[in-house]
Motif scaffolding. Sequence first.
Motif, PDB file in Angstrom:
ATOM      1  N   MET A  47      -4.239   2.997   3.577  1.00  0.00           N
ATOM      2  CA  MET A  47      -2.827   2.626   3.559  1.00  0.00           C
ATOM      3  C   MET A  47      -2.436   1.930   4.848  1.00  0.00           C
ATOM      4  O   MET A  47      -2.591   2.475   5.929  1.00  0.00           O
ATOM      5  CB  MET A  47      -1.939   3.853   3.352  1.00  0.00           C
ATOM      6  CG  MET A  47      -0.505   3.469   3.091  1.00  0.00           C
ATOM      7  SD  MET A  47       0.481   4.908   2.704  1.00  0.00           S
ATOM      8  CE  MET A  47       1.865   4.588   3.776  1.00  0.00           C
ATOM      9  N   ARG A  97       0.856  -1.200   0.000  1.00  0.00           N
ATOM     10  CA  ARG A  97       0.000   0.000   0.000  1.00  0.00           C
ATOM     11  C   ARG A  97       0.884   1.240   0.000  1.00  0.00           C
ATOM     12  O   ARG A  97       1.803   1.363   0.813  1.00  0.00           O
ATOM     13  CB  ARG A  97      -0.892   0.026   1.232  1.00  0.00           C
ATOM     14  CG  ARG A  97      -1.745  -1.205   1.404  1.00  0.00           C
ATOM     15  CD  ARG A  97      -3.033  -1.109   0.617  1.00  0.00           C
ATOM     16  NE  ARG A  97      -3.921  -2.201   0.980  1.00  0.00           N
ATOM     17  CZ  ARG A  97      -4.324  -3.124   0.125  1.00  0.00           C
ATOM     18  NH1 ARG A  97      -3.923  -3.104  -1.119  1.00  0.00           N
ATOM     19  NH2 ARG A  97      -5.145  -4.064   0.503  1.00  0.00           N
ATOM     20  N   ALA A 134      -3.422   3.970  -1.842  1.00  0.00           N
ATOM     21  CA  ALA A 134      -4.307   4.147  -0.691  1.00  0.00           C
ATOM     22  C   ALA A 134      -5.465   5.043  -1.085  1.00  0.00           C
ATOM     23  O   ALA A 134      -5.293   6.034  -1.781  1.00  0.00           O
ATOM     24  CB  ALA A 134      -3.535   4.759   0.472  1.00  0.00           C
TER      25      ALA A 134
END
Length: 169
Positions: free
Chosen positions: A74, A17, A68
């Motif tokens: 994230m 992420r 994200a």
Amino acid sequence: MRPEKFRMGRLDHVHIRVPDRDEAARWYAEHLGFEAVAAYDFWAKGFDGGPLQISADGGQTMLALFEASEGHPMVPQKTGVAFSLDAESFLAFARSLPNGINDTAGKPLQIADIVDFDMCWAYNLADPWGNQYELNCYEYERIREALVGDDGVEPVRYWPRALYEEYRR
């Protein structure tokens, strides 16, 4: 007749992420030699939220960069992903330090941050978004001669060498 026992295949990719896939792809390309895998462009460009697949070995092992968003908050992976390098690549990486890559504590990674695991050598690093990686080299004697011997690098050890020597006896 019993069916053959299931065995897991090779590692394909790891989900990573990041706040901006394009920025992350540039960082991974510049610092670690990754490039986008064209065969999987559809996932990155064909719909919103898909991963950008990048690889440093021609697509055999990949990182899937997810941007994200509200749907994908994230969450940096903290368990660490390990990559194996041959001796020449490992030495080139080591001798390029410091080069804009941080260790897992956020400090610039230095050549002396090399870890001696008795059977392999490693560097622990993090990308700018906190995702953690380990670079390993199993050509133990080659690295010991080049970095510890020739370059005089004093490695980090997590346990005394005597434990490994005792185990080997």
